[in-house]
Design an enzyme around this catalytic site. Structure first.
Site, PDB file in Angstrom:
ATOM      1  N   ASP A  13       0.852  -1.208   0.000  1.00 48.58           N
ATOM      2  CA  ASP A  13       0.000   0.000   0.000  1.00 48.58           C
ATOM      3  C   ASP A  13       0.886   1.255   0.000  1.00 48.58           C
ATOM      4  OD1 ASP A  13      -0.850   0.376   3.569  1.00 48.58           O
ATOM      5  OD2 ASP A  13       0.955  -0.438   2.596  1.00 48.58           O
ATOM      6  N   ASP A  18       6.833   1.172   1.926  1.00 46.08           N
ATOM      7  CA  ASP A  18       6.554   0.215   0.850  1.00 46.08           C
ATOM      8  C   ASP A  18       7.484   0.499  -0.331  1.00 46.08           C
ATOM      9  OD1 ASP A  18       3.988   1.127   2.317  1.00 46.08           O
ATOM     10  OD2 ASP A  18       3.414  -0.839   1.535  1.00 46.08           O
ATOM     11  N   VAL A 128       3.050  -6.229   2.706  1.00 45.67           N
ATOM     12  CA  VAL A 128       3.473  -5.094   3.552  1.00 45.67           C
ATOM     13  C   VAL A 128       2.368  -4.043   3.662  1.00 45.67           C
ATOM     14  CG1 VAL A 128       5.940  -5.454   3.226  1.00 45.67           C
ATOM     15  CG2 VAL A 128       4.674  -4.071   1.570  1.00 45.67           C
ATOM     16  N   HIS A 244       9.620   0.009   8.417  1.00 35.57           N
ATOM     17  CA  HIS A 244       8.931  -1.268   8.641  1.00 35.57           C
ATOM     18  C   HIS A 244       9.051  -2.237   7.452  1.00 35.57           C
ATOM     19  CE1 HIS A 244       6.958   0.843  12.008  1.00 35.57           C
ATOM     20  NE2 HIS A 244       6.636   1.798  11.146  1.00 35.57           N
ATOM     21  N   ASP A 245       8.512  -1.867   6.323  1.00 35.60           N
ATOM     22  CA  ASP A 245       8.306  -2.811   5.220  1.00 35.60           C
ATOM     23  C   ASP A 245       9.599  -3.414   4.656  1.00 35.60           C
ATOM     24  OD1 ASP A 245       5.437  -0.957   3.882  1.00 35.60           O
ATOM     25  OD2 ASP A 245       5.639  -2.301   5.602  1.00 35.60           O
TER      26      ASP A 245
HETATM   27  O1  RIB Z   1       2.425  -0.124  10.769  1.00 32.90           O
HETATM   28  C1  RIB Z   1       3.320   0.035   9.710  1.00 32.90           C
HETATM   29  C2  RIB Z   1       2.703  -0.397   8.426  1.00 32.90           C
HETATM   30  O2  RIB Z   1       1.570   0.416   8.128  1.00 32.90           O
HETATM   31  C3  RIB Z   1       3.647  -0.229   7.213  1.00 32.90           C
HETATM   32  O3  RIB Z   1       3.383  -1.220   6.265  1.00 32.90           O
HETATM   33  C4  RIB Z   1       3.256   1.113   6.651  1.00 32.90           C
HETATM   34  O4  RIB Z   1       3.501   1.225   5.241  1.00 32.90           O
HETATM   35  C5  RIB Z   1       1.778   1.108   6.909  1.00 32.90           C
HETATM   36  O5  RIB Z   1       1.166   0.388   5.854  1.00 32.90           O
HETATM   37 CA    CA Z   2       2.874  -0.633   3.963  1.00 32.82          CA
END
Ligand code: RIB
Ligand code: CA
Length: 331
Positions: A13, A18, A128, A244-245
């Site tokens: 997303d 991402d 992700v 994160h991703d």
């Molecule tokens: O909580 C982090 C996630 O939420 C990540 O994938 C960020 O891109 C959002 O989608």
């Molecule tokens: Ca994401």
């Protein structure tokens, strides 16, 4: 010549992190991105699809992009524009150019089904964003579960959440979809906030990307927007912004970056305060008597320094690539 060791579909997303995950995968010859499938999450599916197209066009990636689910399976929510901006991929300076290519024909769910069916045991789903597309694949074709090599996903946490005290955004956005995925019997490798809050993009890393390509540097500008948003929410004293991703991709590239341990896990879908929690059973038990089904490989530790080096190198690769492509067009 590095041979492909991972054939993946990135279900995402976009979303700043991402984009970093896509670029990290694209920068590494050991990974072949068979398709990018977009889902509603950080922004509407129109925006996440458009952002995925802008990414593949800007960085010259020959990867089909498919449009996926417009809303979660059962509930409706407003998109959290406060993190990734109204477009879902806002910048502190230069924006990604408008997409020039068009979305691939057919729904993302059908594309995942087609690729997995034709390549049994070969395709890893890197998820992700909210798990809506993957849950629809499993609902339409439960027989495909054994053909999915693994689902490597960013979502949940074995500790606190980020949308609520219990729930992380990707799971919270469609907890029913995530519950289906957790129960599907497909090998799961989970990168939750418990580990992604260790894998930071620091100010020096963004500076290194900017220094690598003086002048216009949209990669640095986009990363700066993402980090700036995090600092506004979490405090400017934080040493970096959790990326994160890309953890999912970094693990595929170099598993030694993370420690993974098997646990029993489930997703809470009750309508109380725990909605969207990933309940991971971390209680120690004598293996001789442990009857729990360990359905989740949970990332429990990371090497933040080596992670940051790997990601920063990929962002520099991307910044140089777009700079070269811009010069080629101009000449
Ligand atoms: O909580 C982090 C996630 O939420 C990540 O994938 C960020 O891109 C959002 O989608
Ligand atoms: Ca994401």
């Amino acid at each position: 010549m590095t041979t492909t060791t991972h054939r993946i579909i990135i279900d995402c997303d976009p979303g700043h992190d991402d984009m970093a995950a896509i670029l990290l995968a694209a920068a590494n010859p050991a990974i072949k991105i068979e398709a990018i499938t977009a889902v509603c999450g950080n922004a509407s599916v129109d925006n996440t699809t458009n952002n995925a197209l802008r990414i593949v066009d800007t960085f010259g990636l020959d990867i089909p992009v498919y449009r996926g689910a417009t809303q979660p399976l059962l509930h409706r929510y407003e998109f959290p524009a406060q993190f990734h901006g109204p477009t879902g991929l806002d910048s502190a300076g230069a924006e990604l150019p408008a997409a020039t290519s068009t979305v691939a024909e057919g729904h993302a769910v059908d594309a995942i089904i087609r690729l997995v069916d034709a390549n049994p045991g070969e395709i890893s789903l890197v998820v992700v964003g909210p798990m809506t597309n993957v849950a629809l694949v499993l609902a339409l074709r439960p027989d495909l579960a054994p053909k999915i090599k693994q689902i490597v996903f960013m979502g949940g946490s074995s500790g606190e959440g980020n949308v609520t005290p219990a729930a992380e955004f990707n799971i919270w956005a469609d907890a029913e979809a995530a519950r289906m995925v957790f129960k599907a019997g497909v090998p799961l490798v989970m990168f939750g906030l418990n580990v992604t809050h260790q894998t930071l993009l620091r100010r020096a890393d963004v500076a290194a990307v900017r220094d690598a390509v003086p002048g216009d540097n949209m990669v640095a500008d986009i990363l700066e927007y993402y980090c700036g948003t995090y600092y506004r929410f979490a405090g400017a004293d934080k040493p970096g912004a959790p990326l994160h991703d890309p953890c999912c991709i970094a693990w595929l590239i170099d598993p030694s970056l993370f420690e993974i341990s098997a646990h029993a896990g489930e997703v809470i879908v009750d309508n109380g305060g725990a909605y969207g929690q990933t309940l991971i059973d971390l209680r120690p038990q004598d293996p001789a008597h442990d009857q729990r089904e360990k359905n989740v490989g949970l990332a429990v530790a990371a090497d933040p320094e080596r992670f940051a080096t790997l990601v920063t190198q990929a962002m520099i690769w991307a910044a140089e690539r777009v700079s070269t492509r811009t010069q080629d067009v101009a000449s």
